[in-house]
Write a protein that holds these residues in place. Structure first.
Motif, short mmCIF file in Angstrom:
data_model
loop_
_atom_site.label_atom_id
_atom_site.label_comp_id
_atom_site.label_asym_id
_atom_site.label_seq_id
_atom_site.Cartn_x
_atom_site.Cartn_y
_atom_site.Cartn_z
N GLN A 113 0.83 -1.20 0.00
CA GLN A 113 0.00 0.00 0.00
C GLN A 113 0.87 1.26 0.00
OE1 GLN A 113 -3.11 -0.27 -0.87
NE2 GLN A 113 -4.36 -0.23 0.97
N TRP A 116 2.55 1.65 -3.42
CA TRP A 116 1.59 2.08 -4.43
C TRP A 116 1.38 3.60 -4.38
CZ3 TRP A 116 -4.18 2.64 -3.64
CH2 TRP A 116 -4.81 2.96 -4.83
N VAL A 117 1.19 4.13 -3.17
CA VAL A 117 0.98 5.57 -3.02
C VAL A 117 2.23 6.35 -3.41
CG1 VAL A 117 0.55 7.42 -1.36
CG2 VAL A 117 -0.86 5.37 -1.31
N GLY A 141 -7.66 -0.10 5.24
CA GLY A 141 -7.97 0.17 3.83
C GLY A 141 -7.00 1.18 3.22
N HIS A 142 -7.54 2.31 2.78
CA HIS A 142 -6.73 3.37 2.18
C HIS A 142 -6.54 4.56 3.13
CE1 HIS A 142 -6.82 1.22 -1.56
NE2 HIS A 142 -8.13 1.16 -1.52
N ARG A 143 -6.73 4.32 4.41
CA ARG A 143 -6.49 5.38 5.40
C ARG A 143 -5.05 5.28 5.89
NH1 ARG A 143 -10.90 6.53 3.30
NH2 ARG A 143 -12.87 6.20 4.41
N SER A 155 -6.80 10.09 3.59
CA SER A 155 -7.32 9.01 2.78
C SER A 155 -6.56 9.07 1.46
CB SER A 155 -8.83 9.20 2.54
OG SER A 155 -9.34 8.12 1.79
N TYR A 157 -5.71 7.17 -2.10
CA TYR A 157 -5.97 6.16 -3.10
C TYR A 157 -5.11 6.53 -4.31
CZ TYR A 157 -8.57 2.70 -5.82
OH TYR A 157 -8.93 1.60 -6.57
N GLY A 158 -3.90 5.99 -4.33
CA GLY A 158 -2.94 6.43 -5.35
C GLY A 158 -2.61 7.89 -5.13
N ASP A 160 -4.91 10.24 -5.40
CA ASP A 160 -6.14 10.88 -4.95
C ASP A 160 -6.09 10.95 -3.43
OD1 ASP A 160 -8.66 11.85 -4.52
OD2 ASP A 160 -9.73 10.08 -5.24
#
Length: 200
Positions: A113, A116-117, A141-143, A155, A157-158, A160
């Motif tokens: 994760q 990815w970010v 999750g994405h937090r 938060s 997501y990539g 975002d």
């Protein structure tokens, strides 16, 4: 969790213990929605928190020094005893996965994760030190917890990226109890690197 209790949260052990207690009560009767994405199963409970030795090993594996807030979270609980479930809108096969990441089971997910970010934002691991970019750590999750002073939850997501909460305990409670209507002021002290990527 009431708004009053939410607003009184800090990053003490007592706040995480309160979240643990109230979330397990909340999950006793929770029902899955017909939607896409992982959801907490009814009857889920938190796994036992980590010992100091386990916390040390966790940090060593991540090559990070955790802030006290993250240590207090993992001292209190360490993922859930049931996997989260994705019912694909009620139209497909059930899929299972982790939402609250645990040690040592989810080390690979946590690292992937982060990578990815970083890749989505064109940042290398070397850049983090070279440009004094605060590390990030996904806990749900994405937090992501931003290792800064003060700490914030984003938060991510990539590429975002949006502001989520001003402290870890509030970020966790916000997702568990669906307290999305509570608006918090974005902390002006978020490091400029990540601040520039907010609401991109």
């Amino acid at each position: 969790m009431t708004i009053k209790k939410y607003l009184s949260l800090d990053n003490s052990l007592e706040s995480f213990q309160l979240i643990k207690l109230e979330s397990e009560i909340f999950w006793k009767s929770i029902e899955l929605e017909n939607c896409w994405g992982l959801q907490i199963q009814a009857g889920s409970k938190w796994n036992k928190g980590l010992s100091e030795e386990q916390l040390k090993d966790f940090q060593n594996q991540m090559n990070l020094e955790f802030p006290e807030s993250l240590k207090n979270f993992y001292r209190t609980m360490n993922g859930l005893n049931k996997p989260a479930v994705n019912n694909n809108g009620g139209e497909g096969t059930l899929e299972y996965g982790s939402l609250f990441y645990s040690y040592p089971e989810d080390i690979k997910i946590i690292k992937s994760q982060i990578e990815w970010v970083l890749e989505a934002n064109k940042i290398s691991q070397g850049d983090l030190k070279t440009y004094n970019i605060p590390p990030i750590f996904p806990y749900f999750g994405h937090r992501f917890l931003l290792f800064d002073h003060p700490e914030n939850v984003l938060s991510m997501y990539g590429d975002d990226i949006i502001f989520w909460a001003d402290i870890l305990s509030k970020g966790i409670a916000k997702d568990i109890f669906s307290l999305y209507s509570i608006k918090e002021n974005k902390n002006s002290k978020i490091k400029s690197f990540w601040n520039d990527r907010l609401d991109k």
